[in-house]
Structures are given as structure tokens and as C-alpha cells.
Design an enzyme around this catalytic site. Structure first.
Site, PDB file in Angstrom:
ATOM      1  N   CYS A  51     -35.443 -53.752 -33.668  1.00 44.02           N
ATOM      2  CA  CYS A  51     -34.556 -53.332 -34.753  1.00 44.02           C
ATOM      3  C   CYS A  51     -35.373 -53.036 -36.007  1.00 44.02           C
ATOM      4  O   CYS A  51     -36.119 -53.898 -36.484  1.00 44.02           O
ATOM      5  CB  CYS A  51     -33.522 -54.415 -35.042  1.00 44.02           C
ATOM      6  SG  CYS A  51     -32.502 -54.067 -36.492  1.00 44.02           S
ATOM      7  N   CYS A  68     -34.528 -55.604 -39.079  1.00 41.27           N
ATOM      8  CA  CYS A  68     -34.834 -57.026 -39.024  1.00 41.27           C
ATOM      9  C   CYS A  68     -36.127 -57.296 -39.795  1.00 41.27           C
ATOM     10  O   CYS A  68     -36.927 -56.382 -40.019  1.00 41.27           O
ATOM     11  CB  CYS A  68     -34.987 -57.482 -37.575  1.00 41.27           C
ATOM     12  SG  CYS A  68     -33.423 -57.725 -36.703  1.00 41.27           S
ATOM     13  N   HIS A 120     -29.591 -60.562 -37.701  1.00 39.32           N
ATOM     14  CA  HIS A 120     -29.221 -59.381 -36.920  1.00 39.32           C
ATOM     15  C   HIS A 120     -27.802 -59.478 -36.366  1.00 39.32           C
ATOM     16  O   HIS A 120     -27.119 -58.463 -36.187  1.00 39.32           O
ATOM     17  CB  HIS A 120     -30.221 -59.196 -35.777  1.00 39.32           C
ATOM     18  CG  HIS A 120     -29.968 -57.983 -34.931  1.00 39.32           C
ATOM     19  ND1 HIS A 120     -30.414 -56.727 -35.275  1.00 39.32           N
ATOM     20  CD2 HIS A 120     -29.302 -57.832 -33.749  1.00 39.32           C
ATOM     21  CE1 HIS A 120     -30.056 -55.851 -34.354  1.00 39.32           C
ATOM     22  NE2 HIS A 120     -29.374 -56.497 -33.422  1.00 39.32           N
ATOM     23  N   ASN A 136     -20.812 -48.196 -42.780  1.00 40.54           N
ATOM     24  CA  ASN A 136     -20.219 -47.849 -41.501  1.00 40.54           C
ATOM     25  C   ASN A 136     -20.427 -49.028 -40.556  1.00 40.54           C
ATOM     26  O   ASN A 136     -21.541 -49.533 -40.463  1.00 40.54           O
ATOM     27  CB  ASN A 136     -20.890 -46.621 -40.880  1.00 40.54           C
ATOM     28  CG  ASN A 136     -20.790 -45.395 -41.760  1.00 40.54           C
ATOM     29  OD1 ASN A 136     -19.807 -45.210 -42.463  1.00 40.54           O
ATOM     30  ND2 ASN A 136     -21.810 -44.559 -41.726  1.00 40.54           N
ATOM     31  N   HIS A 141     -27.606 -53.753 -36.847  1.00 40.85           N
ATOM     32  CA  HIS A 141     -27.905 -54.730 -37.890  1.00 40.85           C
ATOM     33  C   HIS A 141     -26.977 -54.511 -39.094  1.00 40.85           C
ATOM     34  O   HIS A 141     -26.734 -53.370 -39.474  1.00 40.85           O
ATOM     35  CB  HIS A 141     -29.368 -54.582 -38.325  1.00 40.85           C
ATOM     36  CG  HIS A 141     -29.868 -55.717 -39.149  1.00 40.85           C
ATOM     37  ND1 HIS A 141     -30.734 -56.662 -38.674  1.00 40.85           N
ATOM     38  CD2 HIS A 141     -29.614 -56.069 -40.436  1.00 40.85           C
ATOM     39  CE1 HIS A 141     -30.997 -57.551 -39.622  1.00 40.85           C
ATOM     40  NE2 HIS A 141     -30.325 -57.196 -40.705  1.00 40.85           N
ATOM     41  N   HIS A 196     -25.691 -53.500 -42.286  1.00 41.62           N
ATOM     42  CA  HIS A 196     -26.287 -52.716 -43.367  1.00 41.62           C
ATOM     43  C   HIS A 196     -25.301 -51.672 -43.861  1.00 41.62           C
ATOM     44  O   HIS A 196     -24.320 -51.349 -43.192  1.00 41.62           O
ATOM     45  CB  HIS A 196     -27.568 -52.016 -42.898  1.00 41.62           C
ATOM     46  CG  HIS A 196     -27.324 -50.862 -41.980  1.00 41.62           C
ATOM     47  ND1 HIS A 196     -26.916 -51.008 -40.662  1.00 41.62           N
ATOM     48  CD2 HIS A 196     -27.413 -49.511 -42.182  1.00 41.62           C
ATOM     49  CE1 HIS A 196     -26.774 -49.814 -40.094  1.00 41.62           C
ATOM     50  NE2 HIS A 196     -27.063 -48.895 -41.005  1.00 41.62           N
ATOM     51  N   GLN A 212     -25.240 -47.999 -46.755  1.00 39.70           N
ATOM     52  CA  GLN A 212     -26.077 -46.916 -47.247  1.00 39.70           C
ATOM     53  C   GLN A 212     -25.647 -46.513 -48.650  1.00 39.70           C
ATOM     54  O   GLN A 212     -24.538 -46.842 -49.087  1.00 39.70           O
ATOM     55  CB  GLN A 212     -25.988 -45.705 -46.312  1.00 39.70           C
ATOM     56  CG  GLN A 212     -26.475 -45.973 -44.896  1.00 39.70           C
ATOM     57  CD  GLN A 212     -26.428 -44.720 -44.033  1.00 39.70           C
ATOM     58  OE1 GLN A 212     -27.128 -43.740 -44.290  1.00 39.70           O
ATOM     59  NE2 GLN A 212     -25.599 -44.733 -43.009  1.00 39.70           N
TER      60      GLN A 212
END
Length: 356
Positions: free
Chosen positions: A70, A73, A134, A174, A185, A187, A189
Site C-alpha cells: 500500500c 501505509c 490501513h 471517496n 487505505h 484517505h 483528496q
């Protein structure tokens, strides 16, 4: 909160937002990376009066890597990721495969035939990692961590808004493969656009034509009616809009009109975490599984019509029932006319009834 700025091996900026003042952030990115790509190309659609970004380099972006590879991570002796540190709280860094970038090539800016002007896709795209875990999700974060994420959103919005090539800053998340997420993971944007987006332009036009304060009037009407309110506290109200386009859609409004996240007071930032986490957990409890969703912050443009805008978060899911998704088919994709399968009042009642 401690803020530390560093750079990755290819020169991209990375910022740590730490909840401890003693956090050490001297880890170095040891990877050998190619230079970041040049900015995309934007083409103006004369029929819809909208800009379209052509970013062909994104075809090669990372796609569903195994968990031990990933890129979000923390790094380890066995795996060097986008984040050099062995642990972190919240991290923001420049996207390796950006839709918009300040790295404009000297040859960009041609004019195509057919009334289609072009310009470089200037701006910036960033990734926001909410946690080093994660297997976590935003809904599983602590209230303190959500507060740190809010500080990162505010910091980046304020900083990106000073750039000459940025007209609007969009923070979003998203979640779920059903949405199209390619990295699992936790997250989000940030897109710093070189233009005001079509959705925002449309909302501001409606606000300008309304006698009074459009957003405040909608919020007041929803709070007075109450049938679509999902949760509320001293500074925020979460409600299903009467005109919800998605099966499960919730809007979160601060009770005070502000243009963007940096304008929120410390108290407003503190009280966002509990109500937002409650709404996310209600969504996940709806069908006993994690709901795919998009969480979109609507902020004012950087330079125009800021007095008309009203910061709010739009949260919506494509899941309409267990094992069933809403797809944008002919009417939605072809004509922009949404057909919702769930009455907004029913959706609000279902969310309120979830046992937390």
C-alpha cells in the site's frame, strides 16, 4: 498540533500534521522515482461552457495493490511507501498522478480547431491520509483525530487559496470500490482547480437570484420542519435534503454562514467531529456493512462571490438497498435528471432509527 514540511524523492511536497509536539519527522524518502508528470491539458467545451481535463498519465496510476504494498501505509524496512515515516497521524502530500499541477510544460497551451481553446491544467492535487492504520475508516477515527484532519483541511485550503493558478479548493473523500476507489487505505483528496467548478457556479447563480440568503433559508426550513433532520448540535445540523438525488444523502451545515473551512471557529471545528462521526456510523449501520460514499466539501471560490457561498458538506452513498446500487443511467448521465428510488423523508427516518 505540529506541522512539518518535507519533500519526497521526486521533489513533491509532503506535510505531517502531528498531535504531539515531540514527533520526529526526519525520515528520508529513499526511493528512486521518475520526475513528476507535467500538468494535464484543459479543453473548454463551448456548448456546456465547462472545462474538461485531459490527464492521460493517470492511466498508469496505482490500482488495487496488495495490502503489504500500500503506498499510503507508513514505510518499513521491507516496503518504501509515499510516506517515509514509520508511523504518522495525518499526512498530506502532492498526488503522484495529479489531474492538475503547477508543473506546466513550455509547449502547453495550443488551440484546437472547432471552437475549443485549451490551456494547461494548472493547480494542484493532494492526498490526505487520515490515519496510518490501513484497516481503519473515517467512521472509526477518534474525535481528536477528526479535529486534526479538519486542521489539515483548513491549512491546505488557506495555503492553496494564495496560489495565482487556483480559483477553487475542493476537499473530498471517496470510500468503497463501488465508488471507484483504487486504494483502500483511509484517505481523501484535495483538488485545487484553476477555475470555478460548474456545480459551484450553478449554486452561486441560484443564490444570487434568491431574495434573501438561499442557503440559510434552506437550512432554517429543514430545521423548522424536522422530518428530514438526522442529527444536530449547537453549531451543526445534518439533514437529508428534500430534493436528495441519491438514495442516502446527508448535508451538514454550520449554523453560521462562513465561506470555507478556515473561517470556522475553534468551537465549530470541535463540534463537527461528533455529529459527522454519528452520521457516518448511522450510514454504516443501515445495512450492517460499510456504505460506499462520497463526502464533498462545498467551499467558496477563492476570488469571486465569496459573500454568496455557504460552507457545507455533502455526503452521499450509491447503495440503495443491501446488494443493490444506484447507477447513473440514461436520465442521470444523458440528461442530468436524477430519479431517486428512496423518499428523502424515509431515508432520514431510516438513518435516525439506526442503533449506535
Amino acid at each position: 498540533m505540529k506541522r512539518t514540511v518535507t519533500h519526497l524523492a521526486d521533489g513533491r511536497e509532503l506535510i505531517y500534521f502531528d498531535e504531539r509536539d515531540d514527533a520526529s519527522r526526519d525520515a528520508v524518502d529513499l526511493r528512486e522515482l521518475p520526475p513528476p508528470p507535467a500538468a494535464s491539458e484543459m479543453r473548454h467545451d463551448p456548448i456546456l461552457d465547462e472545462w474538461v481535463a485531459i490527464a492521460a498519465h493517470r492511466q498508469s496510476r496505482t490500482f488495487h495493490p496488495p495490502s503489504d504494498e500500500c503506498p499510503l501505509c507508513p514505510s518499513s524496512p521491507a516496503w518504501q511507501s509515499e510516506i517515509p515515516a514509520s508511523e504518522y497521524d495525518v499526512v498530506v502530500f502532492e498526488n503522484r498522478f495529479p489531474s492538475f499541477s503547477h508543473r506546466v510544460g513550455p509547449e502547453q497551451g495550443d488551440v484546437l480547431p472547432g471552437l475549443v481553446p485549451t490551456r494547461p491544467g494548472a493547480g494542484r492535487c493532494e492526498v490526505v491520509c487520515f490515519t496510518s492504520d490501513h484497516n481503519a475508516s473515517f467512521a472509526s477515527l477518534s474525535q481528536a483525530r477528526v479535529r486534526t484532519v479538519m486542521e489539515a483541511w483548513a491549512d491546505r485550503t488557506a495555503d492553496l487559496s494564495t496560489r495565482d493558478d487556483v480559483e477553487q479548493v475542493f476537499c473530498f473523500e471517496n470510500r468503497g470500490t463501488e465508488i471507484g476507489v483504487t486504494l483502500s487505505h483511509p484517505h481523501g483528496q484535495i483538488y485545487a482547480y484553476p477555475f470555478v467548478t460548474p456545480r459551484t457556479r450553478r449554486m452561486l447563480e441560484s443564490a444570487r437570484a434568491h431574495e434573501g440568503n438561499l442557503f440559510a433559508d434552506v437550512l432554517a426550513a429543514e430545521r423548522a420542519d424536522g422530518s428530514r433532520v438526522v442529527a444536530q448540535n449547537v453549531h451543526w445540523t445534518a439533514f437529508v435534503p428534500a430534493v436528495a438525488r441519491w438514495p442516502f444523502e446527508v448535508h451538514l451545515y454550520p449554523h453560521r454562514q462562513v465561506p470555507d473551512i478556515p473561517a470556522l471557529t475553534p468551537s465549530e471545528r470541535d463540534t463537527f467531529a461528533p455529529i459527522y462521526l454519528e452520521v457516518l456510523r448511522r450510514l454504516d449501520g443501515m445495512f450492517g456493512l460499510q456504505m460506499p460514499y462520497i463526502a464533498a466539501w462545498h467551499q467558496a471560490p477563492v476570488r469571486v462571490d465569496r459573500h454568496l457561498a455557504y460552507l457545507h458538506l455533502q455526503l452521499f452513498s450509491t447503495r440503495r438497498a443491501p446488494g443493490k446500487l444506484k447507477y447513473l443511467a440514461g436520465s442521470e448521465s444523458g440528461m442530468g435528471v436524477f430519479v431517486n428510488d428512496v423518499r428523502p423523508e424515509q431515508a432520514a427516518a431510516m438513518l435516525r432509527e439506526v442503533q449506535l
